[in-house]
Design an enzyme around this catalytic site. Structure first.
Site, PDB file in Angstrom:
ATOM      1  N   GLY A 176       0.820  -1.200   0.000  1.00  0.00           N
ATOM      2  CA  GLY A 176       0.000   0.000   0.000  1.00  0.00           C
ATOM      3  C   GLY A 176       0.857   1.255   0.000  1.00  0.00           C
ATOM      4  N   CYS A 177       0.241   2.374  -0.338  1.00  0.00           N
ATOM      5  CA  CYS A 177       0.989   3.630  -0.479  1.00  0.00           C
ATOM      6  C   CYS A 177       1.510   4.135   0.863  1.00  0.00           C
ATOM      7  CB  CYS A 177       0.131   4.677  -1.174  1.00  0.00           C
ATOM      8  SG  CYS A 177      -1.503   4.939  -0.448  1.00  0.00           S
ATOM      9  N   TYR A 178       0.621   4.285   1.843  1.00  0.00           N
ATOM     10  CA  TYR A 178       1.078   4.678   3.176  1.00  0.00           C
ATOM     11  C   TYR A 178       2.067   3.648   3.728  1.00  0.00           C
ATOM     12  CZ  TYR A 178      -2.490   8.339   4.068  1.00  0.00           C
ATOM     13  OH  TYR A 178      -3.264   9.481   4.062  1.00  0.00           O
TER      14      TYR A 178
END
Length: 333
Positions: A144-146
Site C-alpha cells: 500500500g501507499c502509506y
C-alpha cells in the site's frame, strides 16, 4: 516482441499511471487494458494524458487477458482475488490491491472484511531477502501507499535495534488521488482546498501491513487528507536506542537501493521533489528533549506508492534491472 502486458482496472488513477509507465517501458508491450464502467471507451477519452495510445478499454474478463505474459491488477480491495484465481499459473501477476498482502486472516477480516484470499510474495524489494523472493515469484502483492512510506522509514531501524517496536506513532498526509477516482462529495475541490482532514484515525487498513513488515508491536497511525493531487509525507516517531544515529542506519540499509534516498543532513523530504518518480526520500534525527526518534518519509502515492513500485516488482520478476522504464527523479515545480 516485448513482454506482453495487460492492465486491469485501467480507468482509475493508479491504472492510468500504470499505463503511462508501461507505454514508455522499453521491454513491455501493452496488449490489453480493461475497465468496468468505462469499457468500450477509447483510452485517451478516459486518460487525456495518454493521447496517442490507440486502445479501446475492454471488459474485465479472464479471456481478455489470455495473451498477456504479465498482468497488473489495479482493482478495488476485495476484487482481485477472484480474477487472479482464474489466470494461468505461469502468468506473472502484480496485484496493486490489498487482497494478498496480509498473512493473518483475522487481520484481513478485522480491517477489510470478507474472506481472506491468502498471502502472496510481498513486493517491497528493499526489505532483506525480499528482492530474491520477488524474482522467484509469479504472484506478487504490491504494498500500500502509506505502508510503503512508513515501512521504508521504520523497518531498518527496528531490525537494527535502533528503534523499539512498541510505541510507534505515525502521522501521514496524502493527496486526494489516494482516495481513488470515484466521485465523492468530500473529495470535491470546494471541500478539499484550504483544508486538512484526518480520517480512519486509529483504524486505517494499512496498520496490520506495516506491523507485519516492520515487526512493530504497537502502532498509532493518523492519516490526513491534504489539499494536493498526489504525494505522501509521513512523520514516524519511536523510542530510540541510546546513542543511535538513525540516519546512518538508514543510509547503510539503503546503500544499494536505487529508489530510496537518505537525504544529506539538514535536508528534509517534501512531496514535490518525488512527484512522477519511483523514489522515496528519507531523513531522520533524534529529538533529545522528547526522547523520540523521528523519521520523515516522502513519496508519490501513485508512483512509488502504487504504479511505479508495481513496475519495479514486475521488472524483478521477469529478470530485468529493477530500474528499467522508471525514473528516480521527480518533476517540480
Amino acid at each position: 516482441m516485448g513482454i506482453r502486458v495487460a492492465v486491469v482496472g485501467a480507468s482509475g488513477y493508479a491504472g492510468g499511471e500504470l499505463l503511462r509507465l508501461v507505454a514508455g517501458h522499453p521491454e513491455f508491450e501493452l496488449v490489453t487494458a480493461t475497465a468496468h464502467s468505462q469499457a468500450g471507451h477509447r483510452l485517451h477519452t478516459v486518460h487525456p494524458q495518454l493521447i496517442g495510445l490507440d486502445l479501446v478499454l475492454a471488459e474485465t474478463d479472464p479471456a481478455a487477458l489470455a495473451d498477456a505474459d504479465l498482468v497488473f491488477l489495479a482493482l478495488p480491495h476485495g476484487e482481485s482475488a477472484a480474477l487472479a484465481a482464474q489466470l494461468p499459473p505461469k502468468t506473472r501477476v502484480v496485484d496493486l490491491g490489498a487482497d494478498h498482502r496480509l498473512a493473518d486472516p483475522y487481520a484481513w477480516a478485522n480491517y477489510y472484511g470478507g474472506t481472506h484470499a491468502g498471502q502472496w510474495t510481498y513486493g517491497l524489494s528493499e526489505l532483506p531477502g525480499q528482492r530474491e523472493r520477488v524474482a522467484a515469484a509469479t504472484r506478487v502483492a504490491n504494498p500500500g501507499c502509506y505502508a510503503t512510506a512508513i515501512i521504508l522509514a521504520l523497518a531498518p531501524l527496528i531490525a537494527a535495534g535502533a528503534a523499539q517496536p512498541a510505541d510507534v506513532v505515525v502521522v501521514a498526509a496524502s493527496g486526494v488521488s489516494g482516495a481513488g477516482r470515484a466521485a465523492k462529495a468530500h473529495l470535491l475541490a470546494g471541500e478539499v482546498m484550504g483544508d486538512l482532514s484526518p480520517y480512519r484515525v486509529g483504524a486505517h487498513q494499512h496498520v496490520p501491513e506495516i506491523k507485519q513488515a516492520t515487526g512493530a508491536t504497537s502502532l498509532s497511525f493518523t492519516p490526513v487528507l491534504a489539499p494536493m493531487p498526489r504525494g505522501i509525507l509521513a512523520t514516524v516517531t519511536a523510542v530510540p536506542a541510546r546513542g543511535v544515529d538513525p540516519q546512518a542506519v538508514l543510509a547503510e540499509a539503503y546503500a544499494d537501493a536505487p529508489f530510496v534516498h537518505v537525504l544529506p543532513e539538514g535536508r528534509w523530504p517534501h512531496t514535490a521533489a518525488t512527484l512522477g518518480s519511483n523514489s522515496c526520500h528519507l531523513q531522520a534525527t533524534v529529538d533529545v528533549d522528547a526522547g523520540r526518534l523521528i523519521v520523515v518519509s516522502g513519496l508519490d502515492n501513485l508512483g512509488r506508492g502504487a504504479a511505479g513500485q508495481a513496475v519495479q516488482n514486475a521488472n524483478i520478476m521477469v529478470g530485468l534491472p529493477e530500474t528499467t522504464g522508471l525514473s528516480a527523479w521527480g518533476v517540480t515545480p
